[in-house]
Design an enzyme around this catalytic site. Structure first.
Site, PDB file in Angstrom:
ATOM      1  N   CYS A 225      -9.931  10.040   9.594  1.00  0.00           N
ATOM      2  CA  CYS A 225      -8.631   9.587   9.077  1.00  0.00           C
ATOM      3  C   CYS A 225      -7.492  10.382   9.708  1.00  0.00           C
ATOM      4  O   CYS A 225      -7.512  11.616   9.697  1.00  0.00           O
ATOM      5  CB  CYS A 225      -8.624   9.753   7.561  1.00  0.00           C
TER       6      CYS A 225
ATOM      7  N   CYS B 131       0.869  -1.178   0.000  1.00  0.00           N
ATOM      8  CA  CYS B 131       0.000   0.000   0.000  1.00  0.00           C
ATOM      9  C   CYS B 131       0.905   1.227   0.000  1.00  0.00           C
ATOM     10  O   CYS B 131       1.691   1.412   0.924  1.00  0.00           O
ATOM     11  CB  CYS B 131      -0.883  -0.042   1.246  1.00  0.00           C
TER      12      CYS B 131
ATOM     13  N   CYS C 203      -5.922   0.744   7.689  1.00  0.00           N
ATOM     14  CA  CYS C 203      -6.564   1.825   6.929  1.00  0.00           C
ATOM     15  C   CYS C 203      -6.847   3.043   7.801  1.00  0.00           C
ATOM     16  O   CYS C 203      -7.393   2.912   8.885  1.00  0.00           O
ATOM     17  CB  CYS C 203      -7.890   1.343   6.356  1.00  0.00           C
TER      18      CYS C 203
ATOM     19  N   CYS D 168     -11.022  13.935   5.537  1.00  0.00           N
ATOM     20  CA  CYS D 168     -11.987  12.958   6.064  1.00  0.00           C
ATOM     21  C   CYS D 168     -11.831  12.909   7.594  1.00  0.00           C
ATOM     22  O   CYS D 168     -10.717  12.770   8.102  1.00  0.00           O
ATOM     23  CB  CYS D 168     -11.737  11.589   5.457  1.00  0.00           C
TER      24      CYS D 168
ATOM     25  N   GLY E 265      -2.797  10.320   1.276  1.00  0.00           N
ATOM     26  CA  GLY E 265      -3.082  11.183   0.137  1.00  0.00           C
ATOM     27  C   GLY E 265      -4.206  10.685  -0.744  1.00  0.00           C
ATOM     28  O   GLY E 265      -4.652   9.540  -0.644  1.00  0.00           O
TER      29      GLY E 265
ATOM     30  N   SER F 242     -13.870   5.403  -2.094  1.00  0.00           N
ATOM     31  CA  SER F 242     -14.188   5.449  -0.660  1.00  0.00           C
ATOM     32  C   SER F 242     -15.600   5.991  -0.509  1.00  0.00           C
ATOM     33  O   SER F 242     -15.842   7.157  -0.786  1.00  0.00           O
ATOM     34  CB  SER F 242     -13.205   6.378   0.064  1.00  0.00           C
ATOM     35  N   LEU F 243     -16.512   5.155  -0.071  1.00  0.00           N
ATOM     36  CA  LEU F 243     -17.934   5.534  -0.056  1.00  0.00           C
ATOM     37  C   LEU F 243     -18.384   5.901   1.373  1.00  0.00           C
ATOM     38  O   LEU F 243     -18.799   7.003   1.630  1.00  0.00           O
ATOM     39  CB  LEU F 243     -18.761   4.381  -0.631  1.00  0.00           C
TER      40      LEU F 243
HETATM   41 FE1  SF4 Z   1      -9.635  10.903   3.207  1.00  0.00          FE
HETATM   42 FE2  SF4 Z   1      -7.868   9.095   2.199  1.00  0.00          FE
HETATM   43 FE3  SF4 Z   1      -7.176  11.678   2.502  1.00  0.00          FE
HETATM   44 FE4  SF4 Z   1      -7.520  10.131   4.651  1.00  0.00          FE
HETATM   45  S1  SF4 Z   1      -5.922   9.888   3.073  1.00  0.00           S
HETATM   46  S2  SF4 Z   1      -8.251  12.247   4.380  1.00  0.00           S
HETATM   47  S3  SF4 Z   1      -9.221   8.817   3.987  1.00  0.00           S
HETATM   48  S4  SF4 Z   1      -8.749  10.882   1.135  1.00  0.00           S
END
Ligand code: SF4
Length: 344
Positions: free
Chosen positions: A123, A109, A334, A120, A161, A215-216
């Site tokens: 996150c 990953c 994640c 988000c 990112g 990503s939903l």
């Molecule tokens: Fe959203 Fe992914 Fe950015 Fe985290 S890394 S803020 S989950 S787009």
């Protein structure tokens, strides 16, 4: 300023050869050394003339660098820390990549930005703000410079990112991975994720054959907006409409990532709306257990509610699986990548 050969395409290397009076075939030889043989020094390119190597050492370098840190999970997952040559600020110049071994499979990953602009709320990366894009070389370096390089079977752009916010560099990196002059991988070994930035996603769908993961996290617009600010500019209904314009019955796959938060998006009402939203689209939904980090107001759904949610989707014609959770003890799961140096 010297040129970084690593990450350059065949066409760019051919231009460099033309500029330097070197034969055109030297560009193909350089690709072979850089990517198939993954050497990290110009002197190792032994079928180039001594004169060509001397000139290249004057004007160019190979921007490969080893990780500066590695944490190993009890489940075998490894989290690597890389310093980024493309950092634009001094305070944040690290990114993380996660190697996930699984039988014969080895998945990496990778990160494509230092931090993230998408914000988000659940996150860790998103809470750090944005500190710069990685160039193609810094994205590829995460792949080529880990000890497990030869074991890699799959790459997922799901680290730090938003890939569609750094699309030129993401596409340059996937070109190196898939081109015959690069690693020659099938694009179906690569999955690129997105929150659904529509202009970037459209371009990506037109220019790449790699798998896509959206990503939903919530099918209701107002509720999704509460946790994902990009819902305002790019509503999920419009993202799904865009995806419906493409053919998903072949080898390229679309999947939806759905992190499950207790009491927020994990009841039958959400499952039913998800079925309505995705009906007729050839896709898969991956349910992800939320990994609570310090200071988060969000809670983890119970295993039972995740199983019920999965069963509801499967019983209503949407293929759904619960993704195995890996590397949680080293903050490699994640949404937990922070890109911070851990001194041990
Ligand atoms: Fe959203 Fe992914 Fe950015 Fe985290 S890394 S803020 S989950 S787009």
């Amino acid at each position: 300023m010297r040129t970084n050969l690593f990450g350059m395409s065949l066409a760019e290397l051919q231009q460099l050869c033309a500029d330097e009076g070197m034969p055109k075939f030297a560009a193909k030889q350089m690709c072979d050394w850089l990517y198939a043989k993954h050497v990290d020094s110009i002197d190792a390119m032994t079928n180039l003339s001594l004169k060509a190597r001397a000139r290249l050492n004057e004007i160019a370098f190979i921007g490969r660098h080893d990780p500066v840190g590695c944490q190993v999970s009890k489940d075998g997952t490894k989290k690597y820390l890389f310093e980024c040559a493309s950092a634009v600020t001094q305070e944040q110049q690290y990114v993380e990549s996660v190697f996930i071994p699984d039988g014969d499979r080895g998945t990496l990953c990778v990160s494509c930005q230092m931090g993230c602009k998408m914000g988000c709320r659940f996150c860790v990366t998103g809470q750090q703000g944005f500190h710069g894009n990685l160039d193609a070389a810094d994205i590829l370096n995460q792949i080529f410079s880990i000890p497990e390089f030869d074991r890699l079977t799959n790459i997922v752009y799901m680290g730090m990112g938003e890939p569609m916010d750094n699309l030129d560099n993401v596409l340059r990196s996937t070109e190196v991975l898939t081109a015959p002059w690069g690693l020659g991988w099938s694009p179906h070994r690569i999955t690129v994720s997105s929150v659904g930035i529509i202009p970037g996603l459209r371009r990506f769908l037109n220019e790449s054959q790699c798998h896509v993961a959206v990503s939903l996290h919530n099918p209701f617009a107002a509720e999704r907006l509460d946790i994902m600010p990009m819902q305002k500019a790019y509503p999920i209904a419009e993202v799904v409409s865009l995806l419906r314009q493409y053919d998903w019955s072949g080898q390229r796959r679309i999947s939806f990532e759905y992190t499950m938060f207790k009491g927020l998006n994990d009841d039958t009402r959400h499952a039913a709306e998800l079925v309505r939203l995705l009906k007729g689209l050839y896709c898969r939904v991956n349910l992800i257990r939320f990994h609570a980090s310090p200071d988060t107001p969000f809670k983890t759904s119970t295993p039972l509610s995740m199983e019920r949610f999965r069963d509801y989707l499967n019983n209503h014609g949407i293929t759904c699986t619960i993704r195995a959770s890996r590397g949680e003890d080293i903050m490699a799961a994640c949404g937990l990548l922070a890109g911070q140096r851990v001194d041990s």
